[in-house]
Scaffold this active site. Sequence first.
Site, PDB file in Angstrom:
ATOM      1  N   GLU A  64       0.552  -0.980  -0.103  1.00 38.85           N
ATOM      2  CA  GLU A  64       0.347  -0.129   0.270  1.00 38.85           C
ATOM      3  C   GLU A  64       0.903   1.379  -0.158  1.00 38.85           C
ATOM      4  OE1 GLU A  64      -3.936   1.795   1.334  1.00 38.85           O
ATOM      5  OE2 GLU A  64      -2.844  -0.282   1.787  1.00 38.85           O
ATOM      6  N   GLY A  83      -5.874   4.635  -0.523  1.00 35.83           N
ATOM      7  CA  GLY A  83      -6.890   3.395  -1.184  1.00 35.83           C
ATOM      8  C   GLY A  83      -8.246   3.362  -0.799  1.00 35.83           C
ATOM      9  N   HIS A  90       0.282 -14.371  -0.906  1.00 37.69           N
ATOM     10  CA  HIS A  90       1.415 -14.699  -0.100  1.00 37.69           C
ATOM     11  C   HIS A  90       1.851 -15.971  -0.957  1.00 37.69           C
ATOM     12  CE1 HIS A  90       1.021 -11.524   2.585  1.00 37.69           C
ATOM     13  NE2 HIS A  90      -0.401 -11.409   2.750  1.00 37.69           N
ATOM     14  N   HIS A 107      -4.007   0.776 -14.480  1.00 40.31           N
ATOM     15  CA  HIS A 107      -5.055   1.541 -14.785  1.00 40.31           C
ATOM     16  C   HIS A 107      -4.825   2.739 -14.358  1.00 40.31           C
ATOM     17  CE1 HIS A 107      -8.100   3.361 -15.753  1.00 40.31           C
ATOM     18  NE2 HIS A 107      -8.785   4.007 -14.769  1.00 40.31           N
ATOM     19  N   GLY A 109      -7.040   6.238 -13.656  1.00 40.57           N
ATOM     20  CA  GLY A 109      -7.492   7.745 -14.662  1.00 40.57           C
ATOM     21  C   GLY A 109      -7.498   8.499 -13.871  1.00 40.57           C
TER      22      GLY A 109
END
Length: 142
Positions: A64, A83, A90, A107, A109
Site C-alpha cells: 500500500e 486506498g 502470499h 490503470h 484514470g
Amino acid sequence: MTLFQRQATVADLNALSEGTAMRPLGIEFTETGPDYVRATLPVDERTRQPYGLLHGGASVLLAETLGSTAGGLCVGAGQGVVGIEINANHLAGVREGKVTGTARPLHVGRSTQVWEIRIEDERGRLACVSRLTLAVVDRRGA
C-alpha cells in the site's frame, strides 16, 4: 516519457516517511522510474510473524505504501489518492534478508487507479503479489 505528473527523488520519498508506520518497519524507497516506484523492507524482528516468516501484514503495508506513493505522483495539484481496496497473494515464505517491492500501474484514470505491486526476495523469487485500488480525491483546502 514519465507517467508521473509530480517529480520526486528517492530522498524526497524517504523524507515523507518520517513520523509514519514506514519508518519503524524500515521501509526505504530505493528507486523511481518512468512508471514505477520501488522500496525495500527488512525481514527481521519488526516484520516477522511468530513462525519466523515475513508477516503478511508487513507485505501489505509495503504494497500500500508503494501503490499510494506512485498514485500520488500521478495526480495534479490539489488532488490526492486514498486506498479503497487492496488484496495480496502470499506465494513464498521469506525468513531473512530483505524484500523489494515494485509498484506499476494497471490503470491510471481521472477518478480511480489500480496498481500491481510485486514483492520479491533477494534471489528474485516472487513472495507476494498485490493489487491496490485508489480513489483520486480533491485535497481539502487545496
